[in-house]
Motif scaffolding. Sequence first.
Motif, mmCIF file in Angstrom:
data_model
loop_
_atom_site.group_PDB
_atom_site.id
_atom_site.type_symbol
_atom_site.label_atom_id
_atom_site.label_comp_id
_atom_site.label_asym_id
_atom_site.label_seq_id
_atom_site.Cartn_x
_atom_site.Cartn_y
_atom_site.Cartn_z
ATOM 1 N N GLU A 1 13.335 -8.450 3.092
ATOM 2 C CA GLU A 1 12.422 -8.805 2.002
ATOM 3 C C GLU A 1 11.343 -7.736 1.838
ATOM 4 O O GLU A 1 10.963 -7.395 0.713
ATOM 5 C CB GLU A 1 11.789 -10.170 2.280
ATOM 6 N N GLN A 2 10.857 -7.190 2.952
ATOM 7 C CA GLN A 2 9.853 -6.136 2.870
ATOM 8 C C GLN A 2 10.428 -4.874 2.221
ATOM 9 O O GLN A 2 9.760 -4.240 1.399
ATOM 10 C CB GLN A 2 9.310 -5.816 4.259
ATOM 11 N N VAL A 3 11.633 -4.512 2.599
ATOM 12 C CA VAL A 3 12.252 -3.311 2.028
ATOM 13 C C VAL A 3 12.428 -3.477 0.521
ATOM 14 O O VAL A 3 12.123 -2.565 -0.267
ATOM 15 C CB VAL A 3 13.597 -3.016 2.712
ATOM 16 N N ARG A 4 12.898 -4.632 0.108
ATOM 17 C CA ARG A 4 13.100 -4.864 -1.324
ATOM 18 C C ARG A 4 11.770 -4.873 -2.072
ATOM 19 O O ARG A 4 11.670 -4.345 -3.191
ATOM 20 C CB ARG A 4 13.860 -6.178 -1.529
ATOM 21 N N ALA A 5 10.729 -5.445 -1.466
ATOM 22 C CA ALA A 5 9.410 -5.451 -2.100
ATOM 23 C C ALA A 5 8.866 -4.036 -2.232
ATOM 24 O O ALA A 5 8.233 -3.687 -3.242
ATOM 25 C CB ALA A 5 8.446 -6.316 -1.283
ATOM 26 N N PHE A 6 9.107 -3.204 -1.228
ATOM 27 C CA PHE A 6 8.655 -1.814 -1.268
ATOM 28 C C PHE A 6 9.291 -1.077 -2.427
ATOM 29 O O PHE A 6 8.604 -0.422 -3.226
ATOM 30 C CB PHE A 6 9.013 -1.145 0.059
ATOM 31 N N ARG A 7 10.587 -1.172 -2.565
ATOM 32 C CA ARG A 7 11.262 -0.444 -3.635
ATOM 33 C C ARG A 7 10.895 -1.000 -5.008
ATOM 34 O O ARG A 7 10.797 -0.244 -5.987
ATOM 35 C CB ARG A 7 12.780 -0.482 -3.417
ATOM 36 N N ALA A 8 10.654 -2.291 -5.088
ATOM 37 C CA ALA A 8 10.293 -2.882 -6.374
ATOM 38 C C ALA A 8 8.940 -2.367 -6.858
ATOM 39 O O ALA A 8 8.692 -2.267 -8.070
ATOM 40 C CB ALA A 8 10.263 -4.405 -6.257
ATOM 41 N N ALA B 1 18.516 -6.308 6.768
ATOM 42 C CA ALA B 1 17.671 -5.148 6.461
ATOM 43 C C ALA B 1 18.440 -3.845 6.601
ATOM 44 O O ALA B 1 18.237 -2.914 5.812
ATOM 45 C CB ALA B 1 16.445 -5.139 7.369
ATOM 46 N N PHE B 2 19.317 -3.748 7.584
ATOM 47 C CA PHE B 2 20.126 -2.535 7.732
ATOM 48 C C PHE B 2 20.945 -2.294 6.471
ATOM 49 O O PHE B 2 21.165 -1.141 6.071
ATOM 50 C CB PHE B 2 21.035 -2.644 8.952
ATOM 51 N N ALA B 3 21.390 -3.362 5.839
ATOM 52 C CA ALA B 3 22.186 -3.226 4.620
ATOM 53 C C ALA B 3 21.391 -2.608 3.478
ATOM 54 O O ALA B 3 21.964 -2.131 2.500
ATOM 55 C CB ALA B 3 22.724 -4.591 4.190
ATOM 56 N N GLU B 4 20.044 -2.576 3.608
ATOM 57 C CA GLU B 4 19.190 -2.062 2.544
ATOM 58 C C GLU B 4 18.814 -0.591 2.716
ATOM 59 O O GLU B 4 18.180 -0.009 1.831
ATOM 60 C CB GLU B 4 17.896 -2.891 2.480
ATOM 61 N N VAL B 5 19.152 0.010 3.855
ATOM 62 C CA VAL B 5 18.656 1.361 4.124
ATOM 63 C C VAL B 5 19.802 2.366 4.184
ATOM 64 O O VAL B 5 20.963 2.008 4.401
ATOM 65 C CB VAL B 5 17.863 1.416 5.450
ATOM 66 N N GLU B 6 19.436 3.637 3.987
ATOM 67 C CA GLU B 6 20.384 4.744 4.103
ATOM 68 C C GLU B 6 20.020 5.672 5.246
ATOM 69 O O GLU B 6 20.726 6.635 5.515
ATOM 70 C CB GLU B 6 20.405 5.542 2.787
ATOM 71 N N PHE C 1 0.833 -1.204 0.000
ATOM 72 C CA PHE C 1 0.000 0.000 0.000
ATOM 73 C C PHE C 1 0.866 1.252 0.000
ATOM 74 O O PHE C 1 0.622 2.186 -0.769
ATOM 75 C CB PHE C 1 -0.927 0.006 1.218
ATOM 76 N N ALA C 2 1.874 1.288 0.876
ATOM 77 C CA ALA C 2 2.736 2.465 0.956
ATOM 78 C C ALA C 2 3.423 2.740 -0.379
ATOM 79 O O ALA C 2 3.530 3.894 -0.815
ATOM 80 C CB ALA C 2 3.770 2.269 2.063
ATOM 81 N N ALA C 3 3.878 1.691 -1.030
ATOM 82 C CA ALA C 3 4.544 1.862 -2.322
ATOM 83 C C ALA C 3 3.569 2.384 -3.370
ATOM 84 O O ALA C 3 3.891 3.290 -4.145
ATOM 85 C CB ALA C 3 5.146 0.532 -2.776
ATOM 86 N N ALA C 4 2.356 1.841 -3.390
ATOM 87 C CA ALA C 4 1.374 2.262 -4.382
ATOM 88 C C ALA C 4 0.998 3.730 -4.217
ATOM 89 O O ALA C 4 0.688 4.415 -5.199
ATOM 90 C CB ALA C 4 0.125 1.388 -4.281
ATOM 91 N N GLN C 5 1.045 4.232 -2.974
ATOM 92 C CA GLN C 5 0.708 5.629 -2.705
ATOM 93 C C GLN C 5 1.904 6.558 -2.887
ATOM 94 O O GLN C 5 1.773 7.781 -2.762
ATOM 95 C CB GLN C 5 0.181 5.766 -1.277
ATOM 96 N N GLY C 6 3.084 5.998 -3.147
ATOM 97 C CA GLY C 6 4.284 6.813 -3.287
ATOM 98 C C GLY C 6 4.782 7.369 -1.975
ATOM 99 O O GLY C 6 5.494 8.385 -1.943
ATOM 100 N N LEU C 7 4.428 6.711 -0.860
ATOM 101 C CA LEU C 7 4.848 7.165 0.460
ATOM 102 C C LEU C 7 6.266 6.707 0.766
ATOM 103 O O LEU C 7 6.820 5.830 0.095
ATOM 104 C CB LEU C 7 3.887 6.622 1.525
ATOM 105 N N ASN C 8 6.851 7.293 1.798
ATOM 106 C CA ASN C 8 8.107 6.798 2.344
ATOM 107 C C ASN C 8 7.786 5.686 3.337
ATOM 108 O O ASN C 8 6.680 5.614 3.876
ATOM 109 C CB ASN C 8 8.857 7.932 3.040
ATOM 110 N N LEU C 9 8.757 4.819 3.610
ATOM 111 C CA LEU C 9 8.514 3.636 4.444
ATOM 112 C C LEU C 9 9.286 3.715 5.752
ATOM 113 O O LEU C 9 10.505 3.867 5.761
ATOM 114 C CB LEU C 9 8.925 2.368 3.691
ATOM 115 N N LEU C 10 8.535 3.586 6.861
ATOM 116 C CA LEU C 10 9.142 3.444 8.181
ATOM 117 C C LEU C 10 9.082 1.980 8.590
ATOM 118 O O LEU C 10 8.004 1.394 8.685
ATOM 119 C CB LEU C 10 8.376 4.277 9.218
ATOM 120 N N THR C 11 10.236 1.380 8.803
ATOM 121 C CA THR C 11 10.278 0.045 9.384
ATOM 122 C C THR C 11 10.705 0.190 10.838
ATOM 123 O O THR C 11 11.341 1.176 11.210
ATOM 124 C CB THR C 11 11.267 -0.863 8.648
ATOM 125 N N SER C 12 10.368 -0.788 11.664
ATOM 126 C CA SER C 12 10.677 -0.661 13.086
ATOM 127 C C SER C 12 11.255 -1.962 13.606
ATOM 128 O O SER C 12 11.758 -2.789 12.837
ATOM 129 C CB SER C 12 9.408 -0.284 13.864
#
Length: 341
Positions: free
Chosen positions: A221-228, A300-305, A188-199
Amino acid sequence: MNRPLKRLGFLTIGLFDPASPREGHESTLRLIEHGERLGLDSAWLRHRHLQHGISSPVAVLAAATQRTSRIDLGTAVTPLGWENPLRLAEDWATVDVLSGGRLNPGVSVGPPMRWDDVKGALYPDTADVEDLTYARVERLLGHLRGEPASPFEGTVGIETFSRQVQPQAAGLAERVWYGAGSLRSVAFAAAQGLNLLTSSVLTGVRAEPGEEPDFATLQAEQVRAFRAAHPAGEAARVSQGLVVIPTDSASPEQARRYAEYAASRLERTRSPQGPGGLLFAPDLVGPSEELAERLAAHAAFAEVEEVAFALPFTFGEADLVQILTDYATRLGPFLGWSPAR
């Protein structure tokens, strides 16, 4: 993929003594000021309704806009089940204008915690028909983007009315984040063009008896799915919010308490908890060099900036100042981060 850490922030709950609530709120504001002086990039507040934590982050962040000049200010997250999207859009736009465009609001949806206990007070006439789904986010985004909130625009007597929420805060809609713990929310967040907060918690995790799911792998896996799925692709913004507690400048007594805190919460990280399938990440405690090594090995840390490390909720102000100072002076540099100037 290992991404260099570009932005380092923190999340706090803002606990207070109910007998003296002002001091707790002032402590939170001092912590935000300290974070800015250290060069940290962002400060985030969590909602705590009907508890002894900050119930109105928008009000506290409005105060913070007048005591800071650079640090980004966010909510992680605002549960929209407690909010009217039109009124919230007005509040956020006002705070964003006061901050000079530094507000980064995060949201989530679903029934409020202890819904059956609070719905009579929150929505005495409409609880059974309130839409607590993703549609509430879409309403909020529409208001922030300037879609009409009223069909009328014009002057009546000496009062002038607008179709849009006022003030209109340029760019605010692009700074909205979604707090997602499941692949459904990520989509949903990706479809809306939102930024993603993971916790430090994932939802809807299922495991066989005796199986121990790997939090870091599932979150990655969630982070990669979001960007895809996101229109911005690999440039889509993701921030991670693990509980990370450096001990470099901690006293022996502080280090002992920190270790005990993490140990008391470790059991919940071994398997999904409750009917919601909540899987918690282990808290990370230790010297910054050791923490940097553990984070480098975290999928997951390896996927974020960007990160907004969550501060433990029960620690005092002196503890939190020590932790923030170690973030900026020890852990951040080990992760390749440089303080803002």
